[in-house]
Design a protein around this motif. Structure first.
Motif, PDB file in Angstrom:
ATOM      1  N   ASP A 199       0.834  -1.210   0.000  1.00  0.00           N
ATOM      2  CA  ASP A 199       0.000   0.000   0.000  1.00  0.00           C
ATOM      3  C   ASP A 199       0.864   1.254   0.000  1.00  0.00           C
ATOM      4  O   ASP A 199       0.560   2.235  -0.704  1.00  0.00           O
ATOM      5  CB  ASP A 199      -0.913   0.009   1.233  1.00  0.00           C
ATOM      6  CG  ASP A 199      -2.018  -1.045   1.155  1.00  0.00           C
ATOM      7  OD1 ASP A 199      -2.253  -1.571   0.046  1.00  0.00           O
ATOM      8  OD2 ASP A 199      -2.617  -1.339   2.204  1.00  0.00           O
ATOM      9  N   THR A 200       1.957   1.227   0.761  1.00  0.00           N
ATOM     10  CA  THR A 200       2.844   2.392   0.821  1.00  0.00           C
ATOM     11  C   THR A 200       3.548   2.622  -0.510  1.00  0.00           C
ATOM     12  O   THR A 200       3.711   3.764  -0.945  1.00  0.00           O
ATOM     13  CB  THR A 200       3.887   2.218   1.940  1.00  0.00           C
ATOM     14  OG1 THR A 200       3.222   1.997   3.184  1.00  0.00           O
ATOM     15  CG2 THR A 200       4.776   3.440   2.059  1.00  0.00           C
TER      16      THR A 200
ATOM     17  N   ARG B 139       2.399   1.931  -3.428  1.00  0.00           N
ATOM     18  CA  ARG B 139       1.402   2.501  -4.341  1.00  0.00           C
ATOM     19  C   ARG B 139       1.106   3.950  -4.006  1.00  0.00           C
ATOM     20  O   ARG B 139       0.965   4.791  -4.904  1.00  0.00           O
ATOM     21  CB  ARG B 139       0.119   1.661  -4.286  1.00  0.00           C
ATOM     22  CG  ARG B 139       0.275   0.285  -4.939  1.00  0.00           C
ATOM     23  CD  ARG B 139      -0.926  -0.601  -4.671  1.00  0.00           C
ATOM     24  NE  ARG B 139      -0.866  -1.843  -5.451  1.00  0.00           N
ATOM     25  CZ  ARG B 139      -1.701  -2.855  -5.297  1.00  0.00           C
ATOM     26  NH1 ARG B 139      -2.664  -2.797  -4.365  1.00  0.00           N
ATOM     27  NH2 ARG B 139      -1.574  -3.946  -6.051  1.00  0.00           N
ATOM     28  N   GLU B 140       1.038   4.249  -2.725  1.00  0.00           N
ATOM     29  CA  GLU B 140       0.725   5.621  -2.299  1.00  0.00           C
ATOM     30  C   GLU B 140       1.861   6.588  -2.617  1.00  0.00           C
ATOM     31  O   GLU B 140       1.618   7.738  -3.004  1.00  0.00           O
ATOM     32  CB  GLU B 140       0.426   5.637  -0.802  1.00  0.00           C
ATOM     33  CG  GLU B 140      -0.878   4.950  -0.424  1.00  0.00           C
ATOM     34  CD  GLU B 140      -0.990   4.711   1.075  1.00  0.00           C
ATOM     35  OE1 GLU B 140      -0.079   5.170   1.815  1.00  0.00           O
ATOM     36  OE2 GLU B 140      -1.971   4.082   1.512  1.00  0.00           O
ATOM     37  N   THR B 141       3.092   6.135  -2.432  1.00  0.00           N
ATOM     38  CA  THR B 141       4.247   7.021  -2.602  1.00  0.00           C
ATOM     39  C   THR B 141       4.818   7.006  -4.021  1.00  0.00           C
ATOM     40  O   THR B 141       5.580   7.901  -4.387  1.00  0.00           O
ATOM     41  CB  THR B 141       5.375   6.629  -1.632  1.00  0.00           C
ATOM     42  OG1 THR B 141       5.796   5.284  -1.925  1.00  0.00           O
ATOM     43  CG2 THR B 141       4.905   6.714  -0.187  1.00  0.00           C
TER      44      THR B 141
END
Length: 359
Positions: free
Chosen positions: A113-114, A116-118
């Motif tokens: 998730d991180t 993808r977010e960053t």
């Protein structure tokens, strides 16, 4: 080509035995900082692989504040893979994390998730994909030479080779024993060859049968039974959503002569393949059973010595080209997270005695 500026978090066995020599050989990396809880290990790594200006840290959060660092290698025990990788990506760094992706599926999901977010690049150290037999077999699978692969075995068996150094025997730090250590490589190879990342259910058995023994004939010296808090063997039966089945076998110590590590056997409708005696592809041709054994140890030039590029060397090149040149990763976090999810399910099934079903 420009140098990729990196930081190393964890300067223990996997760093010195795999990544750092390969990074040095590659020549396209500059290590700006080394971090380890034991300062002397970081200093030793700097002396051999760094420069005079390379910095030393015992706290990874301080390393992540270095603005010049573009990417971070997370080479620590399994327990810390997730929180260090997440912090690194949130600090704007790309991440090469050693296998397995994380100790738990929840931790692995936080990493994905991180990423993808960053928008940061995240890859996991499954270097066995780069072996000559692996790349050849992958091409055969992609070409449809085996047809639909409906049954496979993931092999990670040692007769007597329990790692007695570091924290390998510590369940809290590692999350498990041979299943999460070497079984993870075999399962990754198998799923990758099948190009199948949709498990339906898992049944698992975990054993601690030999950990209390002494005079074991262990290749790495006698282990301390008091510190052997992980399994010595684990086995899983994995049913995929498309009906395919995978049998995963893993052990550091098993009374068997059928020892194989980081290998796969595949059974398809057109042909089968295994890595038991080199790479072997079996099929029926012209109404006869036949076996193909590709020559993978030479370039075909008479004076060439046949020494292939090491898997970990290729791994560094792939990571470098992904970060600097925008090329596609070979080991993607979306794939690695499925490996972690299945391993966790095997442990859970073994504890409950029941199958674990996925959504």
């Amino acid at each position: 080509m420009r140098k990729l500026k990196i930081g190393i978090v964890g300067c223990g066995g996997i760093a010195n035995g795999k990544h750092l020599p390969a990074i040095k050989k590659n020549g396209n990396f500059e290590i700006l900082a080394f971090c380890d809880l034991v300062k002397e290990r970081a200093e030793k790594a700097k002396e051999e692989y760094g420069t005079q200006d390379s910095k030393i840290f015992t706290d990874y959060t301080q390393l992540l504040k270095e603005e010049g660092i573009e990417a971070v290698y997370v080479l620590t025990p399994n327990k810390s893979h997730s929180f260090i990788s997440v912090a690194a990506m949130k600090a704007g760094k790309h991440v090469m994390c050693e296998k397995p992706m994380a100790k738990t599926y929840a931790d692995a999901k936080l990493m994905l998730d991180t990423a993808r977010e960053t928008g940061r690049i995240l890859t996991i150290g499954y270097q066995n994909r780069y072996r000559a037999d692996s790349t050849y077999l992958k091409r055969a699978c992609e070409n449809g030479d085996l047809g639909e692969i409906y049954y496979a075995k993931a092999h990670a068996l040692r007769r007597r080779a329990v790692p007695t150094w570091g924290v390998f025997l510590n369940e809290e730090e590692q999350g498990g024993g041979p299943l999460i250590d070497i079984g993870t490589h075999a399962l990754d190879l198998t799923l990758w060859m099948m190009d199948n990342y949709e498990p339906e259910s898992v049944m698992g058995s975990v054993y601690h049968k030999l950990g209390d023994q002494k005079e074991t004939g262990n290749a790495f010296g006698e282990w301390d039974p008091e510190k052997f808090t992980v399994e010595d063997s684990a086995f899983g039966f994995i049913k995929m959503k498309n009906g395919a089945t995978i049998h995963l076998e893993s052990s550091w110590a098993l009374n068997t002569l059928d020892a194989d590590e980081a290998k796969t056997s595949l059974c398809g409708v057109k042909a089968g393949a295994d890595m038991k005696d080199g790479l072997r592809i079996n099929r029926v041709q012209y109404n006869k059973q036949c076996v193909e054994k590709p020559a993978l140890d030479a370039d075909g030039v008479a004076f060439f010595d046949g020494e292939a590029e090491k898997d970990s060397d290729i791994e560094q090149t792939v990571f470098y080209e992904a970060v600097v040149c925008g090329k596609e990763l070979v080991v993607k976090p979306e794939q690695a997270i499925v490996v972690t999810r299945i391993l966790e399910a095997i442990y859970e099934s073994a504890k409950t005695g029941k199958a674990v079903y996925f959504d």
